[in-house]
Design a protein around this motif. Sequence first.
Motif, PDB file in Angstrom:
ATOM      1  N   LYS A  10       0.830  -1.222   0.000  1.00  0.00           N
ATOM      2  CA  LYS A  10       0.000   0.000   0.000  1.00  0.00           C
ATOM      3  C   LYS A  10       0.852   1.254   0.000  1.00  0.00           C
ATOM      4  CE  LYS A  10      -4.414  -1.324   2.036  1.00  0.00           C
ATOM      5  NZ  LYS A  10      -4.430  -2.055   3.322  1.00  0.00           N
ATOM      6  N   ARG A  11       1.889   1.219   0.821  1.00  0.00           N
ATOM      7  CA  ARG A  11       2.810   2.356   0.856  1.00  0.00           C
ATOM      8  C   ARG A  11       3.440   2.577  -0.514  1.00  0.00           C
ATOM      9  NH1 ARG A  11       6.945   1.728   5.847  1.00  0.00           N
ATOM     10  NH2 ARG A  11       5.720   2.738   7.488  1.00  0.00           N
ATOM     11  N   LEU A  12       3.785   1.487  -1.178  1.00  0.00           N
ATOM     12  CA  LEU A  12       4.411   1.602  -2.497  1.00  0.00           C
ATOM     13  C   LEU A  12       3.445   2.242  -3.485  1.00  0.00           C
ATOM     14  CD1 LEU A  12       6.264  -1.834  -2.775  1.00  0.00           C
ATOM     15  CD2 LEU A  12       7.300   0.433  -2.493  1.00  0.00           C
ATOM     16  N   GLN A  13       2.197   1.777  -3.404  1.00  0.00           N
ATOM     17  CA  GLN A  13       1.206   2.307  -4.348  1.00  0.00           C
ATOM     18  C   GLN A  13       0.983   3.801  -4.147  1.00  0.00           C
ATOM     19  OE1 GLN A  13      -1.782  -0.772  -3.725  1.00  0.00           O
ATOM     20  NE2 GLN A  13      -1.788  -1.104  -5.963  1.00  0.00           N
ATOM     21  N   ALA A  14       1.061   4.216  -2.873  1.00  0.00           N
ATOM     22  CA  ALA A  14       0.830   5.632  -2.575  1.00  0.00           C
ATOM     23  C   ALA A  14       1.882   6.540  -3.221  1.00  0.00           C
ATOM     24  CB  ALA A  14       0.812   5.845  -1.060  1.00  0.00           C
ATOM     25  N   LEU A  15       2.993   5.937  -3.679  1.00  0.00           N
ATOM     26  CA  LEU A  15       4.062   6.757  -4.266  1.00  0.00           C
ATOM     27  C   LEU A  15       3.721   7.245  -5.667  1.00  0.00           C
ATOM     28  CD1 LEU A  15       7.153   4.597  -3.233  1.00  0.00           C
ATOM     29  CD2 LEU A  15       6.209   6.589  -2.053  1.00  0.00           C
ATOM     30  N   ASP A  16       2.744   6.551  -6.290  1.00  0.00           N
ATOM     31  CA  ASP A  16       2.334   6.923  -7.634  1.00  0.00           C
ATOM     32  C   ASP A  16       3.512   6.886  -8.617  1.00  0.00           C
ATOM     33  OD1 ASP A  16       0.527   7.610  -9.563  1.00  0.00           O
ATOM     34  OD2 ASP A  16       0.648   9.768  -9.175  1.00  0.00           O
ATOM     35  N   LEU A  17       4.195   5.747  -8.621  1.00  0.00           N
ATOM     36  CA  LEU A  17       5.314   5.523  -9.543  1.00  0.00           C
ATOM     37  C   LEU A  17       4.952   4.352 -10.457  1.00  0.00           C
ATOM     38  CD1 LEU A  17       8.366   5.644  -7.092  1.00  0.00           C
ATOM     39  CD2 LEU A  17       7.853   7.332  -8.863  1.00  0.00           C
ATOM     40  N   ASP A  18       5.692   4.218 -11.541  1.00  0.00           N
ATOM     41  CA  ASP A  18       5.550   3.082 -12.439  1.00  0.00           C
ATOM     42  C   ASP A  18       5.683   1.770 -11.639  1.00  0.00           C
ATOM     43  OD1 ASP A  18       5.822   1.091 -14.314  1.00  0.00           O
ATOM     44  OD2 ASP A  18       7.159   2.253 -15.615  1.00  0.00           O
ATOM     45  N   GLU A  19       4.700   0.879 -11.792  1.00  0.00           N
ATOM     46  CA  GLU A  19       4.659  -0.382 -11.035  1.00  0.00           C
ATOM     47  C   GLU A  19       5.978  -1.173 -11.170  1.00  0.00           C
ATOM     48  OE1 GLU A  19       2.677  -2.863  -8.352  1.00  0.00           O
ATOM     49  OE2 GLU A  19       1.851  -0.999  -9.216  1.00  0.00           O
ATOM     50  N   LYS A  20       6.626  -1.054 -12.315  1.00  0.00           N
ATOM     51  CA  LYS A  20       7.880  -1.803 -12.549  1.00  0.00           C
ATOM     52  C   LYS A  20       9.014  -1.357 -11.621  1.00  0.00           C
ATOM     53  CE  LYS A  20       8.169  -0.915 -16.896  1.00  0.00           C
ATOM     54  NZ  LYS A  20       7.454  -0.593 -18.115  1.00  0.00           N
ATOM     55  N   MET A  21       8.859  -0.139 -11.056  1.00  0.00           N
ATOM     56  CA  MET A  21       9.913   0.364 -10.160  1.00  0.00           C
ATOM     57  C   MET A  21       9.741  -0.141  -8.729  1.00  0.00           C
ATOM     58  SD  MET A  21      10.036   4.349 -11.269  1.00  0.00           S
ATOM     59  CE  MET A  21      11.093   4.791  -9.886  1.00  0.00           C
ATOM     60  N   LEU A  22       8.608  -0.803  -8.456  1.00  0.00           N
ATOM     61  CA  LEU A  22       8.259  -1.109  -7.074  1.00  0.00           C
ATOM     62  C   LEU A  22       8.520  -2.568  -6.729  1.00  0.00           C
ATOM     63  CD1 LEU A  22       4.853   0.818  -7.071  1.00  0.00           C
ATOM     64  CD2 LEU A  22       7.118   1.696  -6.468  1.00  0.00           C
ATOM     65  N   SER A  23       8.908  -2.797  -5.484  1.00  0.00           N
ATOM     66  CA  SER A  23       9.086  -4.179  -5.037  1.00  0.00           C
ATOM     67  C   SER A  23       8.843  -4.272  -3.540  1.00  0.00           C
ATOM     68  CB  SER A  23      10.500  -4.664  -5.353  1.00  0.00           C
ATOM     69  OG  SER A  23      10.715  -5.904  -4.710  1.00  0.00           O
ATOM     70  N   THR A  24       8.289  -5.418  -3.111  1.00  0.00           N
ATOM     71  CA  THR A  24       8.125  -5.622  -1.672  1.00  0.00           C
ATOM     72  C   THR A  24       9.347  -6.335  -1.092  1.00  0.00           C
ATOM     73  OG1 THR A  24       6.889  -7.630  -2.188  1.00  0.00           O
ATOM     74  CG2 THR A  24       5.594  -5.660  -1.657  1.00  0.00           C
ATOM     75  N   ASP A  25      10.343  -6.568  -1.919  1.00  0.00           N
ATOM     76  CA  ASP A  25      11.534  -7.287  -1.473  1.00  0.00           C
ATOM     77  C   ASP A  25      12.760  -6.372  -1.535  1.00  0.00           C
ATOM     78  OD1 ASP A  25      13.539  -9.020  -0.908  1.00  0.00           O
ATOM     79  OD2 ASP A  25      13.229 -10.320  -2.662  1.00  0.00           O
ATOM     80  N   ALA A  26      13.300  -6.046  -0.357  1.00  0.00           N
ATOM     81  CA  ALA A  26      14.451  -5.139  -0.300  1.00  0.00           C
ATOM     82  C   ALA A  26      15.627  -5.658  -1.127  1.00  0.00           C
ATOM     83  CB  ALA A  26      14.893  -4.933   1.146  1.00  0.00           C
ATOM     84  N   ALA A  27      15.765  -6.992  -1.204  1.00  0.00           N
ATOM     85  CA  ALA A  27      16.887  -7.577  -1.954  1.00  0.00           C
ATOM     86  C   ALA A  27      16.878  -7.146  -3.416  1.00  0.00           C
ATOM     87  CB  ALA A  27      16.852  -9.095  -1.852  1.00  0.00           C
ATOM     88  N   GLU A  28      15.695  -6.845  -3.917  1.00  0.00           N
ATOM     89  CA  GLU A  28      15.634  -6.416  -5.329  1.00  0.00           C
ATOM     90  C   GLU A  28      16.311  -5.065  -5.545  1.00  0.00           C
ATOM     91  OE1 GLU A  28      12.569  -6.951  -7.971  1.00  0.00           O
ATOM     92  OE2 GLU A  28      11.616  -8.631  -6.924  1.00  0.00           O
ATOM     93  N   VAL A  29      16.443  -4.289  -4.475  1.00  0.00           N
ATOM     94  CA  VAL A  29      17.245  -3.066  -4.560  1.00  0.00           C
ATOM     95  C   VAL A  29      18.697  -3.373  -4.200  1.00  0.00           C
ATOM     96  CG1 VAL A  29      17.646  -0.790  -3.526  1.00  0.00           C
ATOM     97  CG2 VAL A  29      15.312  -1.502  -4.113  1.00  0.00           C
ATOM     98  N   LEU A  30      18.865  -4.061  -3.069  1.00  0.00           N
ATOM     99  CA  LEU A  30      20.210  -4.263  -2.515  1.00  0.00           C
ATOM    100  C   LEU A  30      21.102  -5.100  -3.425  1.00  0.00           C
ATOM    101  CD1 LEU A  30      19.089  -5.024   1.156  1.00  0.00           C
ATOM    102  CD2 LEU A  30      19.981  -2.859   0.270  1.00  0.00           C
ATOM    103  N   ASP A  31      20.502  -6.035  -4.152  1.00  0.00           N
ATOM    104  CA  ASP A  31      21.300  -6.953  -4.988  1.00  0.00           C
ATOM    105  C   ASP A  31      21.258  -6.604  -6.465  1.00  0.00           C
ATOM    106  OD1 ASP A  31      21.876  -8.303  -2.662  1.00  0.00           O
ATOM    107  OD2 ASP A  31      20.276  -9.786  -2.921  1.00  0.00           O
ATOM    108  N   ASP A  32      20.559  -5.532  -6.821  1.00  0.00           N
ATOM    109  CA  ASP A  32      20.452  -5.177  -8.240  1.00  0.00           C
ATOM    110  C   ASP A  32      21.772  -4.553  -8.706  1.00  0.00           C
ATOM    111  OD1 ASP A  32      20.028  -4.011 -10.690  1.00  0.00           O
ATOM    112  OD2 ASP A  32      18.047  -3.201 -10.186  1.00  0.00           O
ATOM    113  N   PRO A  33      22.478  -5.203  -9.620  1.00  0.00           N
ATOM    114  CA  PRO A  33      23.776  -4.675 -10.058  1.00  0.00           C
ATOM    115  C   PRO A  33      23.664  -3.328 -10.783  1.00  0.00           C
ATOM    116  CG  PRO A  33      23.134  -6.583 -11.378  1.00  0.00           C
ATOM    117  CD  PRO A  33      22.128  -6.472 -10.281  1.00  0.00           C
ATOM    118  N   GLU A  34      22.470  -2.980 -11.214  1.00  0.00           N
ATOM    119  CA  GLU A  34      22.267  -1.700 -11.911  1.00  0.00           C
ATOM    120  C   GLU A  34      22.150  -0.520 -10.947  1.00  0.00           C
ATOM    121  OE1 GLU A  34      21.408  -1.285 -15.598  1.00  0.00           O
ATOM    122  OE2 GLU A  34      22.809  -2.964 -15.359  1.00  0.00           O
ATOM    123  N   ILE A  35      21.908  -0.845  -9.677  1.00  0.00           N
ATOM    124  CA  ILE A  35      21.729   0.229  -8.690  1.00  0.00           C
ATOM    125  C   ILE A  35      23.095   0.657  -8.145  1.00  0.00           C
ATOM    126  CG2 ILE A  35      20.777   0.791  -6.387  1.00  0.00           C
ATOM    127  CD1 ILE A  35      18.518   0.527  -8.267  1.00  0.00           C
TER     128      ILE A  35
END
Lengths: 429, 429
Positions: free
Chosen positions: A50-75
């Motif tokens: 719900k918090r993610l949805q409230a950001l009003d961002l492209d759904e593809k940018m959102l994740s409920t898994d922190a690892a998808e940010v922490l382990d993403d080599p593009e970040i």
Amino acid sequence: MGKECIRVGLVGAGTIGKGVVDLYKRNGDLINDRIDFAVTLAKVADQDHKRLQALDLDEKMLSTDAAEVLDDPEIDIVIELIGGIEPARSFIAQALENGKYVVTANKDMMARHGQELLALAREKNLNIFYEASVGGGIPLIRPLKHSLVADRVSRVLGIVNGTTNYIFTRMAQDDLSLEDALSEAQRLGFAEADPTNDIEGLDAAYKLVIMANLAFGKKADFDQVHIEGIKGVTYEDIAYAREIGYTIKLLAIGEDLPEGLALRIHPALVPMEHPLASVLNELNAVFIESEAAKELMFYGPGAGPMPTAAAILSDVVEAARCIRFNVSNGVVEGELQDTGFVPIGAVECRFYLRFLVEDRAGVFASLANAFADEGVSLDMVIQKRRVGNLAEVVLVTHEVREEAFHRALSKVTGITAIKPNPSIIRLLG
Amino acid sequence: MGKECIRVGLVGAGTIGKGVVDLYKRNGDLINDRIDFAVTLAKVADQDHKRLQALDLDEKMLSTDAAEVLDDPEIDIVIELIGGIEPARSFIAQALENGKYVVTANKDMMARHGQELLALAREKNLNIFYEASVGGGIPLIRPLKHSLVADRVSRVLGIVNGTTNYIFTRMAQDDLSLEDALSEAQRLGFAEADPTNDIEGLDAAYKLVIMANLAFGKKADFDQVHIEGIKGVTYEDIAYAREIGYTIKLLAIGEDLPEGLALRIHPALVPMEHPLASVLNELNAVFIESEAAKELMFYGPGAGPMPTAAAILSDVVEAARCIRFNVSNGVVEGELQDTGFVPIGAVECRFYLRFLVEDRAGVFASLANAFADEGVSLDMVIQKRRVGNLAEVVLVTHEVREEAFHRALSKVTGITAIKPNPSIIRLLG
């Protein structure tokens, strides 16, 4: 030359996280105009969809898994905004292990584990930026790191907790009790539902540790901070303080003394003409005493999503600049010296003391003797209003070592004519 | 990776130059401990050999010829501290042409020629740092450049001249006349023998131009600054201001309005509860209003050899870091937008007005009509002391466009019962 476009991931989409997203949406183009490379918010993670949805961002940018940010080599840069010790600490370590710069607003974690994480960052040739962890939107960490590089800070005095400053302001301006001022602060969103960390001084202590590490280049330990909250301060104390030219503030005080660091949080009488006295409501300020600049003060909003987001995004730009220009660490924060700590008993201070006394002959003499026996000299003795056969007495001591004051105090409170539980508040010297 | 040891040359060994040498001698080791490379003061030039000798440095480091610093291929950074436009401007250009970074405290020159020199620095992939040019030892330029990168500044309010702030403080606290306060300031070294630039507001205007360029990213032009000095303010005005809850300060005000930049220097009534009101004596402060942070203030010593030297050496470290890490420009200050200027007549303001009036029937009515005709509404009318058959009247208007106020004023001063030369001071809104 490093990358031209720096990708940023955000972990934690609470109030501050949403503030960062909102400010990025509004001013992202402005930021990219002001720097000669590009910063892009690429991904946001939060457990709560719900918090993610409230950001009003492209759904593809959102994740409920922190690892998808922490382990993403593009970040390239991770902003940690989940708060608290765990899993924030592990997340930051993971981001560093994965070669990412870190930006955080997490004061508890930086106060408790900042040095170990900064050491890991050094080892990895990376860095952690934490401007928003103290003083919200006030530029403070960056000036301490860069602007005072040629100066020696001797003392840091901070009003770093907005809740308690708001409460004292309302008590002073509207003659409210502490309880009523707290309720008002809660109603207006300046205090949390559970205000314990603020009221008892823990929040200020975290911030003091972070500031002391940087300002003195010496190891400040949270467990060595003497912490007193604001509960003992009454409306009467504020009124008496005003009469003698003072206002009351919760201060975070760090001193670099020959014997070690003296770190403490307590309410203090601040002279009306001191710049900290005019810091009102929920605002914060840090006053710095140093060898060359003598006195500096940084004033502004200590909290709030927009001010905090501005500080976080300025850190993102600094991290991005390191990546863009291969500056590796940016400014190195080296190993801190460990010079030990001065216990509160050995600190020198002036004291304000207010108590009720039976109004009879000889009481003042015993009082004066009790202080004199311990070498505590009095600067001011005021006999105030009468309540029945009791007189209210306000004393202010000259500078005295805390332990001597407390020895005198136990003699004073032993005098039967003196009623128990006096108000005791230190003065800013 | 660039050089490991960065060599610094200093041109100008006056009061500030000597301060830099003294602080370097005292804290040079500390600085080098704090950074992971070395900075060395290698050469100092001044036309005056006596000044050079007073530095107590190895004779081999000294020269009476600036070219020996500016053209020395071993020198990486030039500190320019001779002040004034020429030869400072040519020296800085020469240093840049020779591939050297520049640090300067020269406000006149940065206000007049800063943009052309910064453009030259960009062209050469170098930079000019000028933290000490505004607010002496107060970290201000660096926070404006870095900390507010994600924010939009809408207004800058500065107490940036120590001399005039000292004078107003003495006038207010000790009931001195402006002349007596100025003499005292001169005796104590807070005012120069020829205080014209300070008293007439030129010094503040230079600093405003530098701040406005950075804060708004827009072209501020010294010739477009409306400048009024402090000469018109009397002790009586300060006393009346206090009565209605204000203090008087010389303010440097820059606003980023939809119609362009509005830049002005003038004395202003500042509400007692505004943080700028508690900036006393020779101290300076800059209050910033912005979109995200809302309000920030930076406070500290606006002058003096040690504070200024600390700012200069922090710039030296920043320049050295650029060289050490091949960051080239560091933070680019790009071309400024040219959005034009708002003339003073179009600025909206509240006014305080004090004058003597013959105490007879109908005068107040004509006065009120004169204001009403121009749509100027009055917030406060106070009839004060009597001098013979004259009454002293103090008025405060609501917000009004300057040109409308001045039309009303010329009608008011046309009333024969009203004595000429009223005191007119704007209010900070």
